[in-house]
Design a protein around this motif. Sequence first.
Motif, mmCIF file in Angstrom:
data_model
loop_
_atom_site.group_PDB
_atom_site.id
_atom_site.type_symbol
_atom_site.label_atom_id
_atom_site.label_comp_id
_atom_site.label_asym_id
_atom_site.label_seq_id
_atom_site.Cartn_x
_atom_site.Cartn_y
_atom_site.Cartn_z
ATOM 1 N N MET A 194 0.876 -1.308 0.013
ATOM 2 C CA MET A 194 -0.049 0.084 0.077
ATOM 3 C C MET A 194 0.816 1.083 -0.027
ATOM 4 N N SER A 195 0.733 2.062 -0.905
ATOM 5 C CA SER A 195 1.219 3.457 -0.873
ATOM 6 C C SER A 195 0.442 4.433 -0.327
ATOM 7 N N ARG A 196 1.173 5.449 0.486
ATOM 8 C CA ARG A 196 0.616 6.696 1.076
ATOM 9 C C ARG A 196 1.240 7.770 0.631
ATOM 10 N N PRO A 197 0.482 8.960 0.339
ATOM 11 C CA PRO A 197 1.049 9.870 0.030
ATOM 12 C C PRO A 197 2.035 10.516 0.946
ATOM 13 N N GLU A 198 3.381 11.704 0.453
ATOM 14 C CA GLU A 198 4.140 12.104 1.364
ATOM 15 C C GLU A 198 3.394 12.853 2.327
ATOM 16 N N GLY A 199 3.711 12.649 3.723
ATOM 17 C CA GLY A 199 3.289 13.421 4.785
ATOM 18 C C GLY A 199 2.231 12.691 5.354
ATOM 19 N N VAL A 200 1.493 11.734 4.810
ATOM 20 C CA VAL A 200 0.437 10.974 5.579
ATOM 21 C C VAL A 200 1.118 10.021 6.362
ATOM 22 N N THR A 201 0.398 9.939 7.710
ATOM 23 C CA THR A 201 0.955 9.090 8.588
ATOM 24 C C THR A 201 -0.054 7.857 9.027
ATOM 25 N N GLU A 202 0.261 6.784 9.934
ATOM 26 C CA GLU A 202 -0.740 5.919 10.203
ATOM 27 C C GLU A 202 -1.518 6.542 11.500
ATOM 28 N N GLY A 203 -2.949 6.252 11.473
ATOM 29 C CA GLY A 203 -3.497 6.803 12.412
ATOM 30 C C GLY A 203 -4.449 5.807 13.022
ATOM 31 N N ALA A 204 -5.420 6.120 13.970
ATOM 32 C CA ALA A 204 -6.241 5.072 14.602
ATOM 33 C C ALA A 204 -7.725 5.025 14.033
ATOM 34 N N ASP A 205 -7.816 6.263 13.259
ATOM 35 C CA ASP A 205 -9.204 6.292 12.579
ATOM 36 C C ASP A 205 -9.241 5.292 11.454
ATOM 37 N N ARG A 206 -10.552 4.813 11.274
ATOM 38 C CA ARG A 206 -10.818 3.686 10.160
ATOM 39 C C ARG A 206 -10.717 4.558 8.892
ATOM 40 N N PRO A 207 -10.276 3.752 7.569
ATOM 41 C CA PRO A 207 -10.094 4.370 6.460
ATOM 42 C C PRO A 207 -11.237 4.940 6.111
ATOM 43 N N LEU A 208 -11.231 6.161 5.545
ATOM 44 C CA LEU A 208 -12.418 7.084 5.036
ATOM 45 C C LEU A 208 -12.428 7.143 3.512
ATOM 46 N N LEU A 209 -11.221 7.226 2.782
ATOM 47 C CA LEU A 209 -11.327 7.007 1.420
ATOM 48 C C LEU A 209 -9.988 6.354 0.945
ATOM 49 N N THR A 210 -10.362 5.427 0.180
ATOM 50 C CA THR A 210 -9.163 4.494 -0.495
ATOM 51 C C THR A 210 -9.391 4.631 -2.057
ATOM 52 N N PHE A 211 -8.090 4.892 -2.680
ATOM 53 C CA PHE A 211 -7.953 5.096 -3.967
ATOM 54 C C PHE A 211 -7.089 4.084 -4.631
ATOM 55 N N CYS A 212 -7.621 3.270 -5.564
ATOM 56 C CA CYS A 212 -6.763 2.226 -5.961
ATOM 57 C C CYS A 212 -6.881 2.204 -7.600
ATOM 58 N N ASP A 213 -5.864 1.859 -8.354
ATOM 59 C CA ASP A 213 -5.774 1.763 -9.668
ATOM 60 C C ASP A 213 -5.496 0.492 -10.096
ATOM 61 N N GLY A 214 -6.577 -0.166 -11.134
ATOM 62 C CA GLY A 214 -6.151 -1.373 -11.421
ATOM 63 C C GLY A 214 -5.209 -1.628 -12.337
ATOM 64 N N ALA A 215 -4.822 -0.552 -13.069
ATOM 65 C CA ALA A 215 -3.788 -0.762 -14.027
ATOM 66 C C ALA A 215 -2.184 -0.636 -13.602
ATOM 67 N N THR A 216 -2.125 0.296 -12.574
ATOM 68 C CA THR A 216 -0.651 0.564 -11.836
ATOM 69 C C THR A 216 -0.601 -0.288 -10.495
ATOM 70 N N GLY A 217 -1.622 -0.747 -10.031
ATOM 71 C CA GLY A 217 -1.393 -1.318 -8.551
ATOM 72 C C GLY A 217 -1.329 -0.210 -7.634
ATOM 73 N N GLU A 218 -1.584 0.940 -8.110
ATOM 74 C CA GLU A 218 -1.473 2.152 -6.798
ATOM 75 C C GLU A 218 -2.583 1.873 -5.867
ATOM 76 N N ARG A 219 -2.375 2.010 -4.523
ATOM 77 C CA ARG A 219 -3.605 2.042 -3.493
ATOM 78 C C ARG A 219 -3.063 2.971 -2.449
ATOM 79 N N THR A 220 -3.897 4.086 -2.117
ATOM 80 C CA THR A 220 -3.853 5.077 -1.252
ATOM 81 C C THR A 220 -4.914 5.215 -0.490
ATOM 82 N N GLU A 221 -4.462 4.886 1.031
ATOM 83 C CA GLU A 221 -5.712 5.018 1.924
ATOM 84 C C GLU A 221 -5.703 6.177 2.876
ATOM 85 N N LEU A 222 -6.836 6.846 3.080
ATOM 86 C CA LEU A 222 -6.921 7.835 3.949
ATOM 87 C C LEU A 222 -7.809 7.903 5.004
ATOM 88 N N THR A 223 -7.319 8.354 6.136
ATOM 89 C CA THR A 223 -8.293 8.160 7.297
ATOM 90 C C THR A 223 -9.078 9.529 7.303
#
Length: 244
Positions: A1-30
């Motif tokens: 799983m990739s995260r944008p620079e500056g994003v850290t792990e948090g206790a919140d549940r995931p709110l928005l997950t973006f994934c790209d079936g072509a590139t394999g990118e997966r970014t998860e944001l609380t």
Amino acid sequence: MSRPEGVTEGADRPLLTFCDGATGERTELTATELGGWAARTAALLRDGCGLDVGDRAAVLLPAHWQTAAVLLGAWSIGVAVSFRPRATAGLPVLGPGADEPLDAVFASWARLDDWLENVPEGRHRFVLGLGDPRAEVPDGWRDFLPEVRRHGDAPPAYAAVHPSFAATPDGTSYHAWGELARHIADSLDLRPGDRLLVDAAEHEEPVKWLLAPLVAGASVVVCANLDPARRDALIAAEGVTKVL
């Protein structure tokens, strides 16, 4: 799983997950992380560009986590936002008032070529890579991510936006957009804790992929280049409960 620079792990549940079936990118944001990026965008527009309540912006972007940050950041300081993710021949970008100069324009690398001939004039123009690593930014444009990272992710102490203020340049209020988002959420029977899967190619209107889940207290998985053959596996892996 990739995260944008500056994003850290948090206790919140995931709110928005973006994934790209072509590139394999997966970014998860609380909620905290997405709120931080929205706050950076708000600071960029307010402090960096001098925008305020009633100013106007065009967001010419597909469904993406960065698009969510731009929209929420702009709306949080009362900027009226028009969105048309795809260039459409014969149709104005902004509808009523399209000939008036804009205060800000956001466009993606992938669609910038389509928009360059038709994009409205704007005092501030930002281009977003969204996974497309190009080296040169066109004249008159700025690269969004380096610019927004100059600002902190703490919520700015700006005046509250009233529900009667215009959320879009055609005069539609924040209240009206909220009511539409609630109607869509109800039509999908979205409930707090639900996890909504959205095909980014099929549903680019942010009132569907962003606002409706938010008003319902649900989270969302936005998938670009969704492979129908892997849809069921994605639903199981992401814990999806509803599909748009």
